[in-house]
Design an enzyme around this catalytic site. Structure first.
Site, PDB file in Angstrom:
ATOM      1  N   THR A 177     -30.612  26.374  35.759  1.00  0.00           N
ATOM      2  CA  THR A 177     -30.210  25.121  35.480  1.00  0.00           C
ATOM      3  C   THR A 177     -31.154  24.137  35.579  1.00  0.00           C
ATOM      4  O   THR A 177     -31.348  23.306  34.388  1.00  0.00           O
ATOM      5  CB  THR A 177     -29.156  24.924  36.593  1.00  0.00           C
ATOM      6  OG1 THR A 177     -28.519  25.931  36.946  1.00  0.00           O
ATOM      7  CG2 THR A 177     -28.368  23.634  36.621  1.00  0.00           C
ATOM      8  N   GLY A 182     -33.431  15.849  44.612  1.00  0.00           N
ATOM      9  CA  GLY A 182     -32.995  15.887  43.182  1.00  0.00           C
ATOM     10  C   GLY A 182     -33.852  15.014  42.461  1.00  0.00           C
ATOM     11  O   GLY A 182     -35.121  14.898  42.424  1.00  0.00           O
ATOM     12  N   ILE A 217     -34.290  11.862  42.982  1.00  0.00           N
ATOM     13  CA  ILE A 217     -34.817  10.626  43.703  1.00  0.00           C
ATOM     14  C   ILE A 217     -36.266  10.794  44.163  1.00  0.00           C
ATOM     15  O   ILE A 217     -36.599  11.552  44.525  1.00  0.00           O
ATOM     16  CB  ILE A 217     -33.968  10.452  45.171  1.00  0.00           C
ATOM     17  CG1 ILE A 217     -32.316  10.575  44.999  1.00  0.00           C
ATOM     18  CG2 ILE A 217     -34.445   9.396  46.039  1.00  0.00           C
ATOM     19  CD1 ILE A 217     -31.490  10.605  46.289  1.00  0.00           C
ATOM     20  N   LYS A 241     -35.663  20.870  53.592  1.00  0.00           N
ATOM     21  CA  LYS A 241     -35.952  19.461  53.090  1.00  0.00           C
ATOM     22  C   LYS A 241     -36.415  18.520  54.102  1.00  0.00           C
ATOM     23  O   LYS A 241     -37.800  17.764  53.885  1.00  0.00           O
ATOM     24  CB  LYS A 241     -34.753  18.898  52.400  1.00  0.00           C
ATOM     25  CG  LYS A 241     -34.496  19.338  50.801  1.00  0.00           C
ATOM     26  CD  LYS A 241     -33.131  19.324  50.271  1.00  0.00           C
ATOM     27  CE  LYS A 241     -33.070  19.845  49.047  1.00  0.00           C
ATOM     28  NZ  LYS A 241     -31.601  19.764  48.639  1.00  0.00           N
ATOM     29  N   GLY A 260     -28.509  18.937  40.159  1.00  0.00           N
ATOM     30  CA  GLY A 260     -28.004  18.966  38.786  1.00  0.00           C
ATOM     31  C   GLY A 260     -29.183  19.115  37.848  1.00  0.00           C
ATOM     32  O   GLY A 260     -30.412  18.662  38.216  1.00  0.00           O
TER      33      GLY A 260
END
Lengths: 442, 442
Positions: free
Chosen positions: A17, A138, A140, A209, A306
């Site tokens: 992805t 992601g 950010i 994270k 995403g």
């Protein structure tokens, strides 16, 4: 090297992805990227075990290989992007790339949280870029922000919503779209949750994270497994409804605080006041809040996962690595914003020793004296009650009683709840969700 | 230079609010900054015309001078921080510093918006750092984010709340703390607004910041005076109340969009939907939203002004400049994230040619046919009505009629309103506030 370089070559390990997003961003913005760098950023090689699935982007066949080692050794590859995730063989690929004198860019939060310091050290010694902006939040730019923007400040807290899957499920549940299992099944059907959703919904992704954020924000090394973790499987509609009634939204929170004597670091569902920006973060979005001594509060919000959003983070790291390469002197900033030798090992304060406000929902028989029993036991452990709510009609003789406590030590609460749960008036194990009224108040 | 440098010297021109914050941050975090850089960041000199006022921080007398030129020439000064604001003599100080081979850090949005490209060009030619993170959004790292994090993406929109004084006044008014003039007077008494508040509340500060954001986000040079600007003086309690009724919050918005055929850039009060994060930005806080083709929406939130938050941005720039100096090769990234020669001059689309949804409040006599008159004239200009609201009791024979339009061209609306205002049923000039339902929808 600077003068002779006519292009910077990118080798991509993992064509899933995010990988296909990277290919697309490099292609869509090729002209602008070349303009900014002075030379093109060229996709030189892609390695993946599956060379046949359609990724929605066309690449020339000769770029593809099933052998990551071949990609790393390819002289046309200057920067290796690892997007396969997991500890091995990803770790070996990082080390091989660095040994071969190539910069590394990665989104691998599991690897970073476990071996980040060792890998960054190898990159530092070799004067090579080692970028992992895509590993947290992601698209950010929170890694960059903590490395550079808050570099002169002392960060006191870093906390937020860093898992898009869990946040999507909680947002849907809060909007009345069904109970946990139903919403999860729908998210899986839509590709928003993995077939095995545990990593996301049980909090381990957030845990990894948070370890990365703690290293960047506080300059402290902590172990992932020392971070308290609870997932969202037990969140029910009734607790969502009470949260709404009290002015809260339930979120999967990842939160760390530098107390000066150990780091508090925890991942769990939490009731966040609706007035806090985090309560407004819905669906697959993420947000990270940083509390600095001088800066005060700041918030960074965007798509936490995403293909395309995460790819922008990878490409930003690629451009930084390319600049360091073209500059001829290597990166001006080490991977964690300071030499890894300066990252201090730090203990994580045991969850039992931390204090929080709590929402507790009891299911008790509807008879006199029950509330007295509960409040006596809580008081016996030094836990002070902020509010009590009992307004539903009894169902099969039992009613929910909801109590919110003032700040109480986790250990004391655990002892009190064990005592209460043993009483015969108690019809179910009490449900506990921490209430976050003090975020950012360090 | 790299090997021999034992310290990096900072010269501060302007010892006001931000300047004293910079002194404090450099002092409070000296150990951590030295650790990160490898050498200390030392305050070498401070220039200010006023050497006697108490700034709440102690500095050695011998550091002080009234002569900025002496500071620039001082061999102990490696980086010049200009915090006096305004065009001159600030511009000369920047140029003199660069000519003397010194990096420059500044918070001067007026100067940047007017001469930023010329100054950045001088810095580029001299291979010197030129940092202006503090010029937009106070402590929010929006300059850095646009230069680095979104470097590989194509930005479509950049918009937000970039003036803390105006936002404080509007937030207070929305909370029922009084009308504009009262709240302004209080803000002035509290030091949150200047004695001459025009720069903040009439939108010029936001206008200057928007020019800087447009250059960074789109790589386009626009002229500040081409940016449409309206301030908040005319915002009244009645419009605040209608906004609330319709689910909006009135904010002073700075918004730019890269249409591919000119830039849309405007500063004015706007009704922002309450569901938008911008509506939650209260008091002196700022937030900037970036809409990227690949990244999608992202938001950066924090304190937009104030001594300590803005000082963190200055110190972040100081550390970056110090690293470039110590690296020996100068900055790896030019001031605008690309060579200034690549910044294209771009036209700003005339406001009359742009289309928006509008809130219009008429004050009309309470008699049959008035609504027909208004809607006929609007229709004649091709303006379509979304909703009409008329529910207040007449006062001295006049009632407010509130109309929200679908997207309509500004020029057409202006023509229609001029016609309506000439009618005898109209008791006051119509009040128009743009409604922002399409932010981030590029």
């Amino acid at each position: 090297m600077a003068a002779s370089k006519r292009a910077v070559g990118v080798g991509l390990i993992g064509f899933g992805t995010i990988g296909s997003g990277v290919v697309r961003v490099l292609r869509d913005n090729a002209a602008e990227i070349e303009e900014k760098l002075g030379v093109p950023l060229v996709l030189a090689k892609i390695a993946d075990l599956d060379l046949h699935s359609d990724r929605g982007v066309k690449v020339r066949k000769k770029l593809l290989t099933r052998d990551a080692r071949e990609l790393i050794a390819d002289p046309a590859v200057d920067i290796v992007v690892e997007l396969i995730g997991g500890l091995q063989p990803a770790k070996d690929f990082h080390l091989q790339a660095l040994r071969a004198g190539k910069a590394v860019v990665s989104a691998n939060k599991a690897l970073l949280s476990e071996h980040g310091v060792e890998l960054a050290h190898a990159a530092e010694r070799a004067s090579l870029s080692y970028g992992f902006e895509a590993s947290v939040g992601g698209g950010i730019p929170i890694v960059r922000t903590l490395k550079e923007a808050t570099a002169g400040d002392r960060n006191l807290e870093v906390y937020g919503i860093v898992n898009g899957t869990a946040n999507y499920i909680l947002s849907e549940m809060a909007a009345g779209a069904g109970k946990f299992s139903e919403v999860l099944a729908r998210a899986q059907a839509m590709g928003l949750a993995e077939a095995d959703p545990s990593y996301d919904i049980d909090g381990f992704d957030s845990q990894h994270k948070l370890v990365i954020l703690v290293a960047l924000a506080f300059g402290k090394r902590i172990k992932a497994k020392a971070v308290h973790v609870e997932g969202i499987r037990e969140i029910s509609g009734i607790d969502m409804a009470y949260a709404r009634e009290f002015g809260y939204t339930i979120k999967l929170l990842a939160a760390a605080r530098d107390t000066g004597d150990g780091v508090e670091a925890r991942v769990h569902p939490a009731m966040v006041p609706n007035a806090h920006l985090l309560a407004q973060v819905s669906g697959p979005f993420n947000a990270v809040c940083v509390q600095g001594r001088a800066l005060g509060p700041s918030v960074y919000y965007g798509q936490g996962a995403g293909s395309m959003p995460t790819a922008t983070a990878v490409v930003a790291d690629l451009m930084e690595a390319a600049r360091a390469l073209l500059g001829g002197t290597g990166p001006q900033l080490p991977p964690y914003g300071r030499k890894v030798s300066l990252l201090q090992r730090e203990r994580v304060i045991a969850m039992a020793e931390t204090s929080h406000e709590h929402y507790i929902r009891f299911l008790v028989v509807d008879e006199p004296g029950v509330l007295a029993m509960i409040s006596t036991i809580l008081a016996g452990e030094g836990i002070s009650i902020a509010t009590v709510s009992q307004h539903e009609k009894p169902l099969r003789g039992a009613v929910p009683v909801v109590i919110r406590t003032h700040k109480a030590k986790e250990a004391a609460l655990k002892r009190a709840l064990a005592k209460i749960a043993r009483r015969k008036q108690c019809r179910a194990l009490p449900v506990v969700i921490r209430v976050e009224e003090s975020l950012g108040e360090s």
